[in-house]
Enzyme design. Structure first.
Site, PDB file in Angstrom:
ATOM      1  N   ASN A  71     -11.102 -80.769  -2.939  1.00  0.00           N
ATOM      2  CA  ASN A  71     -11.706 -81.569  -1.772  1.00  0.00           C
ATOM      3  C   ASN A  71     -13.059 -82.508  -2.378  1.00  0.00           C
ATOM      4  OD1 ASN A  71     -10.911 -80.613   0.602  1.00  0.00           O
ATOM      5  ND2 ASN A  71     -11.266 -78.424   0.004  1.00  0.00           N
ATOM      6  N   SER A 149      -9.291 -75.130  -6.080  1.00  0.00           N
ATOM      7  CA  SER A 149      -9.917 -75.321  -4.629  1.00  0.00           C
ATOM      8  C   SER A 149     -10.528 -73.922  -4.201  1.00  0.00           C
ATOM      9  CB  SER A 149      -8.963 -75.856  -3.633  1.00  0.00           C
ATOM     10  OG  SER A 149      -9.610 -76.251  -2.438  1.00  0.00           O
ATOM     11  N   THR A 150     -11.449 -73.952  -3.356  1.00  0.00           N
ATOM     12  CA  THR A 150     -12.042 -72.710  -2.968  1.00  0.00           C
ATOM     13  C   THR A 150     -11.337 -72.350  -1.401  1.00  0.00           C
ATOM     14  OG1 THR A 150     -14.236 -73.501  -3.500  1.00  0.00           O
ATOM     15  CG2 THR A 150     -14.363 -71.636  -2.500  1.00  0.00           C
ATOM     16  N   ARG A 152     -10.839 -71.465   2.110  1.00  0.00           N
ATOM     17  CA  ARG A 152     -11.984 -71.076   3.150  1.00  0.00           C
ATOM     18  C   ARG A 152     -11.216 -70.806   4.491  1.00  0.00           C
ATOM     19  NH1 ARG A 152     -13.156 -76.531   4.872  1.00  0.00           N
ATOM     20  NH2 ARG A 152     -11.853 -77.278   3.222  1.00  0.00           N
ATOM     21  N   GLU A 254     -24.784 -76.029 -15.724  1.00  0.00           N
ATOM     22  CA  GLU A 254     -24.634 -77.501 -15.256  1.00  0.00           C
ATOM     23  C   GLU A 254     -26.101 -77.733 -15.105  1.00  0.00           C
ATOM     24  OE1 GLU A 254     -22.266 -77.619 -11.687  1.00  0.00           O
ATOM     25  OE2 GLU A 254     -22.437 -79.902 -11.464  1.00  0.00           O
ATOM     26  N   ASP A 336     -13.966 -84.164 -12.530  1.00  0.00           N
ATOM     27  CA  ASP A 336     -14.686 -83.404 -11.573  1.00  0.00           C
ATOM     28  C   ASP A 336     -14.152 -83.468 -10.186  1.00  0.00           C
ATOM     29  OD1 ASP A 336     -16.379 -81.174 -10.923  1.00  0.00           O
ATOM     30  OD2 ASP A 336     -18.054 -82.413 -11.192  1.00  0.00           O
TER      31      ASP A 336
HETATM   32  C1  6MZ Z   1     -20.622 -81.855  -9.118  1.00  0.00           C
HETATM   33  N1  6MZ Z   1     -20.583 -80.643  -9.834  1.00  0.00           N
HETATM   34  C2  6MZ Z   1     -19.949 -79.516  -9.109  1.00  0.00           C
HETATM   35  N2  6MZ Z   1     -20.566 -78.426  -9.682  1.00  0.00           N
HETATM   36  C3  6MZ Z   1     -20.204 -77.125  -9.081  1.00  0.00           C
HETATM   37  N3  6MZ Z   1     -19.227 -77.124  -8.004  1.00  0.00           N
HETATM   38  C4  6MZ Z   1     -18.663 -78.172  -7.622  1.00  0.00           C
HETATM   39  C5  6MZ Z   1     -19.126 -79.398  -8.142  1.00  0.00           C
HETATM   40  N4  6MZ Z   1     -18.203 -80.376  -7.569  1.00  0.00           N
HETATM   41  C6  6MZ Z   1     -17.506 -79.726  -6.708  1.00  0.00           C
HETATM   42  N5  6MZ Z   1     -17.657 -78.311  -6.704  1.00  0.00           N
HETATM   43  C7  6MZ Z   1     -17.232 -77.296  -5.987  1.00  0.00           C
HETATM   44  O1  6MZ Z   1     -16.052 -77.773  -5.443  1.00  0.00           O
HETATM   45  C8  6MZ Z   1     -16.200 -77.609  -3.894  1.00  0.00           C
HETATM   46  C9  6MZ Z   1     -15.224 -78.885  -3.316  1.00  0.00           C
HETATM   47  O2  6MZ Z   1     -13.882 -78.512  -3.304  1.00  0.00           O
HETATM   48  P1  6MZ Z   1     -12.926 -77.435  -2.886  1.00  0.00           P
HETATM   49  O3  6MZ Z   1     -13.327 -77.134  -1.506  1.00  0.00           O
HETATM   50  O4  6MZ Z   1     -13.254 -76.056  -3.510  1.00  0.00           O
HETATM   51  O5  6MZ Z   1     -11.693 -77.939  -3.035  1.00  0.00           O
HETATM   52  C10 6MZ Z   1     -17.538 -77.732  -3.783  1.00  0.00           C
HETATM   53  O6  6MZ Z   1     -17.838 -77.219  -2.107  1.00  0.00           O
HETATM   54  C11 6MZ Z   1     -17.929 -77.018  -4.751  1.00  0.00           C
HETATM   55  O7  6MZ Z   1     -17.986 -75.544  -4.355  1.00  0.00           O
HETATM   56 ZN    ZN Z   2     -16.853 -79.110 -11.077  1.00  0.00          ZN
END
Ligand code: 6MZ
Ligand code: ZN
Length: 389
Positions: A71, A149-150, A152, A254, A336
């Protein structure tokens, strides 16, 4: 973004107007010499948009993407389609991406994901987003992609976590059936904010899919807002994942305050590390965490634009890539969130090269070494190696 190599030439003062339009992959030397000739003879004024030779090199470089959140990777074009599907949400592009030269706090970046999640909340949305993202990576010259991806649950649309994973897998299979030139695997993500129970549930689901997805689900990602939750609560779930053969990629350090957590999670040890910004002693890392990373030779997934735009790193030249790369430690350039941070993998390689003075040969080697770090079985690795040799 799909950048077309096109230029339009208008012949001034000539009776005939001609327009030339070329696709990427055309004979660039021909275009360049034609343009030069027309320019030097003062025959033209023109309005053109043309990729440079360097752009073409980076796009055509066969690449491996190992750190891409689904996402966070949604392009401008796909967001446009999603906004069209849900006009009542009143979401605008400025709320889903961080443009050129812009910076945000990490907290603000996490607000952006919330907005995107509002737009992507049905099975149809996930299917469209995942197929678009896969095709965009393929168009950028990515030959092997690990998407994460998380899962949901959306009560309003009846979406379950299981259905969520099935839908991403369906998108991967559809792209494969259509002959899209990319090998895609899936890491099921744990959002650290959701705690122990959800983490265990996610690992159980991932385990099921690892067995039933014909090798598409290969591992677990630990991500989410690093200021929320603690890794110690997730350790049992991560251990369980490791024990059943799922690979682990963990976002570690991070932000600066996570050293103790990193020290703990490094004992698993993970198979790869996302960011690891503060693990190197030059960035404030302790000898203990540094030793664990080096002794276990754990590859780092490094995302330059994400870290600079999210302000965890002050500038490109201060990115920790340089310390790990100098050491010869496995360092993989990744995006990322290519949608949120308005980038692509070609651009990230180009940035690394221009910032740290890497030759074309070194860039080629860097992208080739990423193959060693993939989670797919050794046979896939070997095949990928021979393809680029
Ligand atoms: C910028 N640095 C970062 N650090 C940590 N987690 C991150 C991130 N960037 C993205 N996400 C993780 O990925 C989710 C979106 O994709 P999905 O809904 O899972 O596909 C975010 O809600 C977060 O949990
Ligand atoms: Zn990441």
């Amino acid at each position: 973004m799909h950048r077309r190599c096109c230029f339009f030439v208008a012949l001034c003062g000539a009776t005939q107007k001609s327009a030339l339009k070329t696709e990427a992959g055309c004979d660039r030397r021909f275009e360049n010499s034609l343009l030069r000739d027309l320019l030097t003879q003062n025959l033209i004024c023109f309005d053109f948009m043309m990729d440079t030779e360097a752009d073409v090199f980076y796009r055509e470089l066969p690449k491996v993407e190992l750190h891409a959140h689904l996402n966070g990777s949604v392009s401008f074009e796909t967001i446009e389609k999603l906004i069209g599907r849900k006009p009542h949400l009143n979401i605008e592009h400025g709320m889903t991406a961080i443009g050129k030269g812009q910076r945000r706090t990490l907290d603000e970046c996490f607000q952006v994901f919330k907005v995107i999640h509002q737009l992507v909340d049905t099975e149809e949305d996930i299917l469209m987003v995942a197929t678009d993202v896969i095709k965009e990576f393929a168009a950028d010259g990515v030959k092997y992609l690990e998407l994460r991806s998380t899962p949901r649950e959306e009560k309003s649309t009846g979406l379950t976590k299981k259905r969520y994973i099935e839908t991403v897998i369906k998108a991967i299979q559809q792209c494969k059936n259509e002959g899209v030139d990319i090998d895609v695997r899936f890491l099921v993500a744990i959002d650290r904010r959701n705690g122990t129970e959800v983490a265990v549930e996610t690992v159980k689901l991932a385990k099921e899919f690892m067995r039933s997805s014909d090798g598409l689900v290969v591992g677990i990602d630990l991500s989410g807002d690093p200021t929320v939750g603690h890794g110690k609560d997730l350790l049992p779930a991560l251990q369980m994942a490791k024990n059943c053969g799922l690979k682990l990629s963990l976002h570690l350090s991070e932000i600066q305050s996570q050293l103790e957590e990193s020290d703990l999670l490094l004992d698993l040890p993970p198979d790869r590390i996302g960011h690891g910004t503060f693990l190197h002693p030059e960035m404030g890392g302790s000898p203990s965490v540094f030793d664990k990373v080096v002794k276990n030779n754990i590859p780092l997934e490094l995302c330059l634009t994400s870290n600079v735009k999210g302000q965890t790193v002050p500038s490109y030249s201060k990115h920790h890539f340089k310390y790990w790369y100098q050491l010869g430690h496995p360092s993989v350039i990744c995006t990322d969130d290519k949608g949120v941070f308005c980038t692509d993998l070609s651009q990230e390689y180009q940035l690394a090269a221009s910032t740290f003075g890497l030759s074309r040969e070194a860039v080629w080697e860097l992208s080739q070494q990423a193959i060693d770090c993939i989670f797919a079985p050794d046979a896939v690795k070997a095949a990928a190696q021979t393809e680029v040799d």
